[in-house]
Design a protein around this motif. Structure first.
Motif, PDB file in Angstrom:
ATOM      1  N   GLN A 218       0.661  -1.246  -0.039  1.00 31.86           N
ATOM      2  CA  GLN A 218       0.091   0.152   0.013  1.00 31.86           C
ATOM      3  C   GLN A 218       0.869   1.270  -0.036  1.00 31.86           C
ATOM      4  O   GLN A 218       0.607   2.290  -0.623  1.00 31.86           O
ATOM      5  CB  GLN A 218      -0.881   0.051   0.999  1.00 31.86           C
ATOM      6  CG  GLN A 218      -2.174   0.818   1.055  1.00 31.86           C
ATOM      7  CD  GLN A 218      -3.130   0.549   2.177  1.00 31.86           C
ATOM      8  OE1 GLN A 218      -2.840  -0.209   3.156  1.00 31.86           O
ATOM      9  NE2 GLN A 218      -4.401   1.070   2.107  1.00 31.86           N
TER      10      GLN A 218
ATOM     11  N   ASP B 165      -3.928   6.681  -3.632  1.00 35.95           N
ATOM     12  CA  ASP B 165      -3.362   5.293  -4.235  1.00 35.95           C
ATOM     13  C   ASP B 165      -3.545   5.123  -5.564  1.00 35.95           C
ATOM     14  O   ASP B 165      -3.885   4.006  -5.959  1.00 35.95           O
ATOM     15  CB  ASP B 165      -3.174   4.271  -3.361  1.00 35.95           C
ATOM     16  CG  ASP B 165      -4.872   3.845  -3.088  1.00 35.95           C
ATOM     17  OD1 ASP B 165      -5.588   4.608  -3.568  1.00 35.95           O
ATOM     18  OD2 ASP B 165      -4.835   2.716  -2.688  1.00 35.95           O
ATOM     19  N   THR B 166      -4.275   5.992  -6.304  1.00 32.55           N
ATOM     20  CA  THR B 166      -4.701   5.913  -7.649  1.00 32.55           C
ATOM     21  C   THR B 166      -3.671   5.980  -8.841  1.00 32.55           C
ATOM     22  O   THR B 166      -4.112   5.584 -10.101  1.00 32.55           O
ATOM     23  CB  THR B 166      -5.862   6.625  -8.097  1.00 32.55           C
ATOM     24  OG1 THR B 166      -5.376   8.067  -8.208  1.00 32.55           O
ATOM     25  CG2 THR B 166      -6.814   6.720  -7.075  1.00 32.55           C
TER      26      THR B 166
ATOM     27  N   PRO C 216     -12.582   2.211 -12.576  1.00 32.07           N
ATOM     28  CA  PRO C 216     -13.379   2.501 -11.420  1.00 32.07           C
ATOM     29  C   PRO C 216     -12.481   2.455 -10.139  1.00 32.07           C
ATOM     30  O   PRO C 216     -13.070   2.617  -9.056  1.00 32.07           O
ATOM     31  CB  PRO C 216     -14.465   1.273 -11.419  1.00 32.07           C
ATOM     32  CG  PRO C 216     -13.776   0.415 -12.224  1.00 32.07           C
ATOM     33  CD  PRO C 216     -12.754   0.702 -12.957  1.00 32.07           C
ATOM     34  N   TYR C 217     -11.182   1.969 -10.328  1.00 30.39           N
ATOM     35  CA  TYR C 217     -10.459   2.276  -9.230  1.00 30.39           C
ATOM     36  C   TYR C 217     -10.521   3.529  -8.340  1.00 30.39           C
ATOM     37  O   TYR C 217     -10.746   3.376  -6.898  1.00 30.39           O
ATOM     38  CB  TYR C 217      -8.872   1.955  -9.400  1.00 30.39           C
ATOM     39  CG  TYR C 217      -8.105   1.591  -7.975  1.00 30.39           C
ATOM     40  CD1 TYR C 217      -8.421   0.376  -7.234  1.00 30.39           C
ATOM     41  CD2 TYR C 217      -7.294   2.361  -7.512  1.00 30.39           C
ATOM     42  CE1 TYR C 217      -7.759   0.366  -6.036  1.00 30.39           C
ATOM     43  CE2 TYR C 217      -6.639   2.265  -6.212  1.00 30.39           C
ATOM     44  CZ  TYR C 217      -6.984   1.011  -5.458  1.00 30.39           C
ATOM     45  OH  TYR C 217      -6.335   0.916  -4.508  1.00 30.39           O
TER      46      TYR C 217
ATOM     47  N   THR D 175     -13.785   3.954  -6.315  1.00 26.07           N
ATOM     48  CA  THR D 175     -14.083   3.158  -5.146  1.00 26.07           C
ATOM     49  C   THR D 175     -13.043   3.121  -4.085  1.00 26.07           C
ATOM     50  O   THR D 175     -13.303   2.530  -3.187  1.00 26.07           O
ATOM     51  CB  THR D 175     -14.183   1.619  -5.856  1.00 26.07           C
ATOM     52  OG1 THR D 175     -13.031   1.149  -6.631  1.00 26.07           O
ATOM     53  CG2 THR D 175     -15.451   1.483  -6.604  1.00 26.07           C
TER      54      THR D 175
ATOM     55  N   GLN E  92     -10.352   4.241  -1.277  1.00 23.70           N
ATOM     56  CA  GLN E  92     -10.673   5.136  -0.030  1.00 23.70           C
ATOM     57  C   GLN E  92      -9.950   6.334   0.106  1.00 23.70           C
ATOM     58  O   GLN E  92     -10.290   7.019   0.876  1.00 23.70           O
ATOM     59  CB  GLN E  92      -9.974   4.044   1.475  1.00 23.70           C
ATOM     60  CG  GLN E  92     -10.776   2.798   1.460  1.00 23.70           C
ATOM     61  CD  GLN E  92     -12.172   2.675   1.890  1.00 23.70           C
ATOM     62  OE1 GLN E  92     -12.744   3.611   2.279  1.00 23.70           O
ATOM     63  NE2 GLN E  92     -13.076   1.776   1.249  1.00 23.70           N
TER      64      GLN E  92
END
Lengths: 275, 566
Positions: free
Chosen positions: B74, B144-145, B152-153, B156, B158
């Motif tokens: 992450q 973190d995109t 769609p990450y 969706t 957080q």
């Protein structure tokens, strides 16, 4: 150039965070892609959550898997062996854990048929069946079977019967009802400490009641130390099953069934040839 | 009699010097002087570059081993998102146009300032606000995109996607303001005698860039607003859960972000066009072709966005059309490279620091451009898409091209901006270390990518370890080289020798005013010459630099006598 030959073997691919599953013409589901050599393979790919990309560097083949669409790709392996499968489109936390070492296995025709026959019949005992589903349906990419090892969601080891806290502060028991609810509507209750974890997709419609029962039994068995020890390495082989007393009952009967399903497999693939 | 005629007398020089003529924090914070705004931008973009560069080193260090070293999956994702987003939105896009462009466009035009000085200052503050918004959003919970915000990450996850997209929105306006300002300035404020084809090529490149900024950036604004709306209101255009289509987002996004690639590289090309000619002391070869090719790149750049999506599930006819269009971009790019090389032919090439950077640019940009052909061709793009091959390709263009060009430009105009010379020896050493470090970092990545190493992977299979380690050592060497370059300019600020008005022998107008320029730039309207005619210039000595020896040679209309400016 891009035209798909007519005599392909059609395999349905489902990508999800963070695993693959492959559904074969005879209905078998696996997390690895088994294909026969020198046959055109056509993949019909769906995603359950975000973008993924199916990428086998050895085949120079790549295609995105787009949620809301069915994308197709085809290729023809020309050499038997085991090849790595990667996800090539960024899909979140465990993107790089979608590396599937030797995840594509190219058999000869006989080996492929033998594999299909074996893959179509799940173990009989519900605990073993549950573990079989756990490894094939993508559960294992987020939930470990090692005590206390958190991948994305909570570990399954030694959870059964314990009292669990939600992020809202309520307490409830980890029981059959909770398991069922968490599989079908994962966002109904958040366990505390997992508020920021990636959302689990719903399995509504993907598991029938027998399979839900098997998974529930599997989770129940996860409170037995010897079962946890047996599945920790990711496999549940015959001797492990035997020592747990969950081997499939009559060997001879299973043999005949295997043969029968092998025939089914043949019939299925011939059908798809005609199509 | 000489170029110095246009610079104030020595006693005047200190008090009129734009750096010192007024003092105090507010005199900088509220300045309308394009030179001060340019310098503030320069400090801003360099800080952003420093931050994102450090993040790059963290990423490379993590990739020393195939398994976890010190970043969780992450954290790795958050760091590469930060690295990409800061580099793109806070560094590369504003680097040359906003920092060097702000300083140079008016002086190259012989003007006092840009057309809209207040808009210029507001564009800087928008950049600051956007940067704060963007950075705090990302640091607060961790975006973190990836810098691309693919749905769609992104709808969706957080992370603080909405705050970050609003930051991008604000930064977009900063970019639009700068572009608008330059278009109006170049259109209306050219001095008498400077026809379109008498303009320095840097201005052509800036003009082409500005067109893209003004036309493409609004699309980014719309895209990020729609993304925020999708996330908050679920309007159902990008997210398949609400009947949207993720590929639509990719079309929207790349419709801006592909032209944005040319926002990043065109100004770098403009710098190289100047540097090649000045340091070869030879008129630029094929002036009109370089000028037209800048505009051609700007226009073609709008037609090729689809090549980012060859594997995304577009119809095969569409991919063929986009592939064919993509190859057209290589024509104007190649025209530029050949013209730069021809400029050096039979020139008096002086390997000054800026020239070393230009040569590095040409070498690296050519590799970056040629490897783009593999990615533009459908069959080879299939295995290479989303692998380290792509990473290496765009770093060759963005770092080997834009960053190296930017550094060359900074060194070239540093004496003009600060009035200080820098250490030639250490400048050349920095260039050599950067060149070696850069190639060591990114050449192995071409090999990695062609062997199938996907990008954005925190972990990888162990066969790739050796090449990854090579790349990591290269990255540290590259970082070291950049620190040398930073040391050179800091040393120059503290100890640098005084710079003459024209240390390199340039013929564009900025070399006719003092170094650093007075706050009003030119005491008298400068003589407009052919910007690439070096014959009337002669080198005197280190203190006087290059001066005009034939004062009568190229005068175009007599400047109308007017009272000295107050």
């Amino acid at each position: 150039m891009m035209e798909i030959p007519s005599d392909t073997i059609n395999i349905d691919v489902t990508a999800r965070k963070w695993d693959w599953s492959f559904q074969y013409p005879n209905g078998a589901i696996d997390d690895k892609l088994h294909i026969p050599n020198n046959r055109a393979i056509r993949l019909r790919m769906r995603s359950e959550d975000v973008l993924h990309a199916f990428y086998v560097p050895a085949f120079r083949a790549k295609s995105d898997v787009v949620p809301g669409r069915v994308t197709e790709m085809w290729f023809q392996p020309i050499k038997e062996g085991e090849y790595d499968l990667f996800c090539a489109e960024y899909c979140g936390d465990q993107h790089s854990e979608m590396i599937k070492r030797r995840g594509v296995i190219v058999h000869d025709q006989a080996g492929y048929e033998e594999y299909l026959a074996k893959a179509v019949s799940p173990p009989k005992h519900p605990a073993a069946h549950g573990f079989w589903l756990y490894s094939r349906q993508g559960c294992k990419s987020c939930h470990s079977v090692e005590d206390g090892k958190k991948i994305v969601g909570p570990s399954f080891a030694n959870s059964w019967g314990k009292s669990v806290q939600t992020s809202a502060g309520d307490e409830f028991k980890f029981d059959a009802q909770y398991v069922r609810e968490s599989i079908l509507a994962p966002q109904a209750k958040y366990r505390s400490g997992y508020e920021n974890a990636s959302k689990m997709p719903s399995y509504q419609g993907k598991f029938d009641e027998d399979e839900l029962l098997a998974l529930t039994t599997f989770l129940e068995w996860m409170s037995k130390p010897e079962f946890v020890a047996a599945v920790q390495d990711g496999t549940l082989d015959a001797t492990e099953k035997e020592s747990l007393g969950i081997q499939d009952e009559v060997e001879a009967e299973e043999g005949t069934e295997e043969a029968a399903s092998a025939d089914d497999g043949d019939a299925e693939s011939e059908n798809s040839d005609d199509a | 009699m000489s170029a110095v005629a246009n610079s104030p007398t020595h006693s005047q020089e200190d008090s009129d010097n734009f750096l010192y003529h007024s003092k105090g924090f507010l005199s900088w914070a509220l300045t309308l002087d394009h030179k001060r705004i340019g310098l503030m931008y320069l400090i801003g973009v360099m800080s952003a570059f420093f931050l994102a560069g450090m993040l790059a080193l963290i990423l490379r260090a993590e990739l020393m081993t195939p398994t976890k070293m010190f970043l969780s999956n992450q954290q790795y994702n958050q760091v590469f998102t930060l690295h990409g987003a800061i580099m793109v939105f806070l560094f590369i896009i504003p680097s040359v146009p906003a920092a060097l462009g702000n300083f140079l466009v008016p002086v190259m035009l012989g003007a006092k300032d840009v057309a809209f000085p207040r808009l210029n200052l507001s564009s800087f503050y928008l950049w600051v606000i956007g940067a704060i918004f963007f950075l705090s959003a990302m640091l607060y919970t961790g975006l973190d995109t990836g810098w691309t915000f693919y749905t769609p990450y992104s709808t969706t996850t957080q992370g603080p996607v909405v705050a970050a997209t609003l930051g991008v929105f604000i930064l977009g306006f900063s970019s639009i303001f700068t572009g608008l300002n330059f278009i109006v300035t170049i259109n209306t404020m050219r001095p008498p005698g400077m026809a379109w084809f008498k303009m320095p090529l840097f201005l052509w490149a800036t003009y082409a860039t500005s067109i893209i900024q003004v036309l493409a950036t609004p699309v980014l604004g719309i895209t990020v607003l729609l993304l925020a709306a999708e996330r908050v209101l679920h309007i159902g255009i990008f997210d398949p859960a609400y009947n949207g289509d993720p590929v639509t987002y990719q079309h929207f996004f790349w419709f801006y972000s592909h032209p944005a690639v040319y926002i990043m590289i065109l100004p770098g090309m403009g710098i190289i066009s100047e540097l090649m000619s000045v340091h070869s002391h030879k008129s630029i070869f094929g002036y009109r072709f370089i000028a037209y090719s800048s505009v051609a790149i700007a226009l073609f750049g709008f037609l090729v966005w689809g090549h980012h999506m060859f594997t995304s599930g577009m119809a095969s006819v569409t991919t063929i059309i986009f592939s064919a269009l993509t190859f057209t971009v290589s024509i104007p790019s190649a025209i530029k490279v050949f013209n730069w090389l021809a400029t050096m032919y039979k020139g008096t090439v002086q390997l000054n620091t800026p020239m070393c950077y230009s040569l590095a640019f040409i070498f690296l940009f050519t590799i970056g451009g040629l490897t783009g052909l593999w990615l533009g061709a459908l069959s080879t793009d299939r295995p290479l898409h989303d692998t380290y091959f792509v990473v290496a390709h765009f770093h060759y263009v963005m770092v080997g091209g834009t960053l190296v060009g930017f550094l060359g430009g900074v060194f070239h105009w540093w004496p003009k901006m600060t009035g200080k010379m820098f250490s030639e020896l250490w400048g050349k050493i920095s260039c050599a270390v950067i060149f070696v470090g850069f190639n060591l970092t990114f050449l192995p990545q071409f090999v990695l990518g062609s062997r199938g190493m996907p990008r954005r992977y925190a972990r990888y299979v162990e066969e790739f370890q050796e090449l990854h380690q090579l790349s990591t050592w290269g990255a540290f060497l590259l970082g070291f080289g950049l620190f040398i370059a930073l040391g050179v300019i800091i040393h120059s600020l503290m100890r640098g020798k005084k710079a003459p008005p024209n240390p390199w022998g340039g013929a564009t107008l900025e070399w006719q005013c003092a170094s650093p320029p007075p706050y009003y730039n030119f005491e008298n309207p400068p003589r407009v010459n052919d910007p690439y005619d070096y014959k009337p210039l002669e080198y005197r000595d280190a203190e006087r630099g290059w001066e005009y020896v034939h004062p009568s040679a190229p005068t175009v209309p007599e400047p109308t006598p007017e009272p000295a400016k107050s």
